[in-house]
Structures are given as C-alpha cells and as structure tokens.
Design a protein around this motif. Sequence first.
Motif, PDB file in Angstrom:
ATOM      1  N   VAL A   1       0.839  -1.208   0.000  1.00 16.94           N
ATOM      2  CA  VAL A   1       0.000   0.000   0.000  1.00 16.94           C
ATOM      3  C   VAL A   1       0.868   1.251   0.000  1.00 16.94           C
ATOM      4  CG1 VAL A   1      -1.713   1.324   1.299  1.00 16.94           C
ATOM      5  CG2 VAL A   1      -1.955  -1.156   1.080  1.00 16.94           C
ATOM      6  N   TYR A   2       1.950   1.227   0.776  1.00 19.96           N
ATOM      7  CA  TYR A   2       2.851   2.376   0.801  1.00 19.96           C
ATOM      8  C   TYR A   2       3.371   2.670  -0.608  1.00 19.96           C
ATOM      9  CZ  TYR A   2       6.951   5.248   1.617  1.00 19.96           C
ATOM     10  OH  TYR A   2       7.877   6.250   1.557  1.00 19.96           O
ATOM     11  N   ARG A   3       3.798   1.644  -1.327  1.00 21.46           N
ATOM     12  CA  ARG A   3       4.363   1.840  -2.666  1.00 21.46           C
ATOM     13  C   ARG A   3       3.311   2.356  -3.646  1.00 21.46           C
ATOM     14  NH1 ARG A   3       9.069   0.327  -1.489  1.00 21.46           N
ATOM     15  NH2 ARG A   3       9.668  -1.664  -0.550  1.00 21.46           N
ATOM     16  N   ILE A   4       2.093   1.871  -3.491  1.00 25.08           N
ATOM     17  CA  ILE A   4       1.011   2.344  -4.372  1.00 25.08           C
ATOM     18  C   ILE A   4       0.723   3.818  -4.104  1.00 25.08           C
ATOM     19  CG2 ILE A   4      -1.441   2.092  -4.912  1.00 25.08           C
ATOM     20  CD1 ILE A   4      -1.072  -0.936  -4.294  1.00 25.08           C
ATOM     21  N   GLY A   5       0.621   4.189  -2.829  1.00 28.33           N
ATOM     22  CA  GLY A   5       0.400   5.593  -2.498  1.00 28.33           C
ATOM     23  C   GLY A   5       1.537   6.466  -2.997  1.00 28.33           C
ATOM     24  N   LYS A   6       2.772   6.005  -2.811  1.00 36.95           N
ATOM     25  CA  LYS A   6       3.946   6.756  -3.255  1.00 36.95           C
ATOM     26  C   LYS A   6       3.908   6.987  -4.764  1.00 36.95           C
ATOM     27  CE  LYS A   6       8.428   7.925  -2.232  1.00 36.95           C
ATOM     28  NZ  LYS A   6       8.922   8.704  -1.082  1.00 36.95           N
ATOM     29  N   ALA A   7       3.479   5.956  -5.504  1.00 35.97           N
ATOM     30  CA  ALA A   7       3.415   6.078  -6.955  1.00 35.97           C
ATOM     31  C   ALA A   7       2.425   7.138  -7.401  1.00 35.97           C
ATOM     32  CB  ALA A   7       3.042   4.726  -7.572  1.00 35.97           C
ATOM     33  N   HIS A   8       1.438   7.443  -6.552  1.00 35.39           N
ATOM     34  CA  HIS A   8       0.448   8.461  -6.894  1.00 35.39           C
ATOM     35  C   HIS A   8       0.689   9.771  -6.143  1.00 35.39           C
ATOM     36  CE1 HIS A   8      -1.692   4.852  -8.375  1.00 35.39           C
ATOM     37  NE2 HIS A   8      -2.112   5.695  -9.297  1.00 35.39           N
ATOM     38  N   GLY A   9       1.879   9.905  -5.542  1.00 34.68           N
ATOM     39  CA  GLY A   9       2.249  11.189  -4.958  1.00 34.68           C
ATOM     40  C   GLY A   9       1.930  11.363  -3.497  1.00 34.68           C
TER      41      GLY A   9
END
Length: 335
Positions: free
Chosen positions: A203-211
């Motif tokens: 989830v952290y990586r997904i959020g990071k990918a969207h800023g």
Amino acid sequence: MHTAEQKSILTIALLAAFADGSKGDAERAEVRRVAESLAAPELNLAALYQDVLLKRVGLASAVAGLSSPELRQLAFELAVGVCDADGLRNEQETRFLAELGQALGLSQPQMAEPAATADALATVPLDELPGAVPAAAAAATAATATATATAAAPGPVVAAVPARSDAELDQTILNYSILNGALELLPQSMASMAIIPLQMKMVYRIGKAHGYELDRGHIKDLLATLGVGLTGQYLEDIGRKLVGGLLGRAAGRMAGSLARGATGVAFSFATTYALGHVAKRYYAGGRTMSAQMLKDAYGSMVGQARGLQSQYMPQIEQQARTVDVGKIVQMVRAS
C-alpha cells in the motif's frame, strides 16, 4: 495435532488478542467475526471466544492442554505474532508474553528469538528500496484487473504525478499477492507474521506512486475502513492453518502443505490482490469516495481475486518451495 491441542493454541491466541487492555467495540467485533467464521463441529471457536472474553478460561488451563515442547513453542510464537500484528506490543502485552513463556516452561532464548523476529517485522521501514517489487515473486506473470473507486482518511501529499505506470503497479500487486499466497503454504509461524507487513509495504508503494507519502497510521486506517483488521487477519490465518492441520512444526512437510493449504492461499492471495487494486484506484482518484464505497469495492474485488487464484497457483507453489523462512525479515525488508 489433536482437537484439544488446537483449542489450547487458539485459546492462547485469543488471550493474546485481548492482552493489550484497549480492545474497543470494533476490535472485539472483528475478533468475534473471525471466531465465528472458523467454527467447526469439533472445535466451537465462537464459544471459545466467549469463554475468553468473559474470563471463563485462562492461561493455566490453556497451557495444560499442550504437552509437547514443539507445540508449546508454537503457541508462544503465535501469541507474539498476535500481539505485534497491529504494531509493537505495549506494556500489558509484554507482561502477558512473559507470563505465557513462564507458564509454558520456555527458556529465555526460546522467548527472545520469536519476539525479536516479530519486532523486526513490525518495524520494517515502509520506504526501503522505493519502487521495488518483491524479489521472491519477480518472475510472476503480469495481470490486470478492474476495481471500483474507494476512500479512507487522507494522508500528506508529496507530488501530483504518479511515479509508475498502471502496468507496473498491476505487476507489483500481483507479485505481492503471489508471495503472500506462498507464505500461506508454509507451516512456520514466522511466515504468517510476514503477510501483514508485506501488505502494508505494498500500500505504501502504491500511495507513493500516486504522490502520497503514507505512514503506518494512515495505512492501518485504510485497512480498517476496508474491514481488514490487522489482529483479526492474523488470528484468521492462525485459525485456518490450525483447523486445516497445516501450522506448526508437527503439522507435516511441504507436500502435505500444498495439498491442504488451498483455502489459506485463496484468502491471502485474494485479500492482498483486492487491497492492492482498491488502493490503486483510491489514490489515483484523489481519495474522494465514501467509506461505504470503499468497503463495497473491496468486497467485490475479493470475489474477483478468488477467481484468479487458481490461475496463479503454479507460481504460488513455486514461491513456497523457494522462500527461505530463516531469512523472512530480510525478505520483507527487500520487498
């Protein structure tokens, strides 16, 4: 493992779930749901939940049902995992584990090793190797899926432009799903402890990918809004493996694990896959949807993901054969 031994281990796990002294109504409801969902004719977990909640059963009687050193060690390891499932244990949980270890007749090294592993997993930095995909699942086949838009409590914004493409995120989600499905097939308790940290890193990586720069609190809130309680999820994993005869050093080797673990694989693969795709749509959409829409989207996506699990079973089984449980912390850190 006999029914009486299963009952003792699950009693200890439930006692651990309530050891922190701060279980609210929502958490109690989640633990009760897990107990009811795992009810079996020979092991009434819903009744066991009531016995623990109403303090009709305690450590002394639970420990008395475990005669072998292997099962006593397993019971302690699972209790540590329950206490650390939602973060580092507090003073009450630490005291409970000390009392449990003494009641089980464990030595200090027997208690210290699983506690250190659980602590390391609970505190793995979310931002290590940003953008990486799980190394153990790097060869997985790419897949795409459509999920409904979702919502949860906001987190701080870092940038407005996604750092990775949809195809890359889909691959990352699939890799995490395969890896967590593989961990379900392993009888070691340490493997079960790794599933939640891997989901949080995803989830952290997904959020990071969207800023979005997310912290553990935000991710835990997101999962709670979805209906995925961390303690409840770990208890559910324990219960499935115990009732299915899979968990523990006395439960058989890999061949038996592969034959008996299909239900658990479907659960962990599907929940990880659904969580990833719901999170992707949520952060891509600016986190604007209601909590009810979030829950509905997750429920729908879990159903779709369960239909995909059999397609990826060969990759899941291959991962189960190659994961080094002795290096579980390093694997999670590098994922």
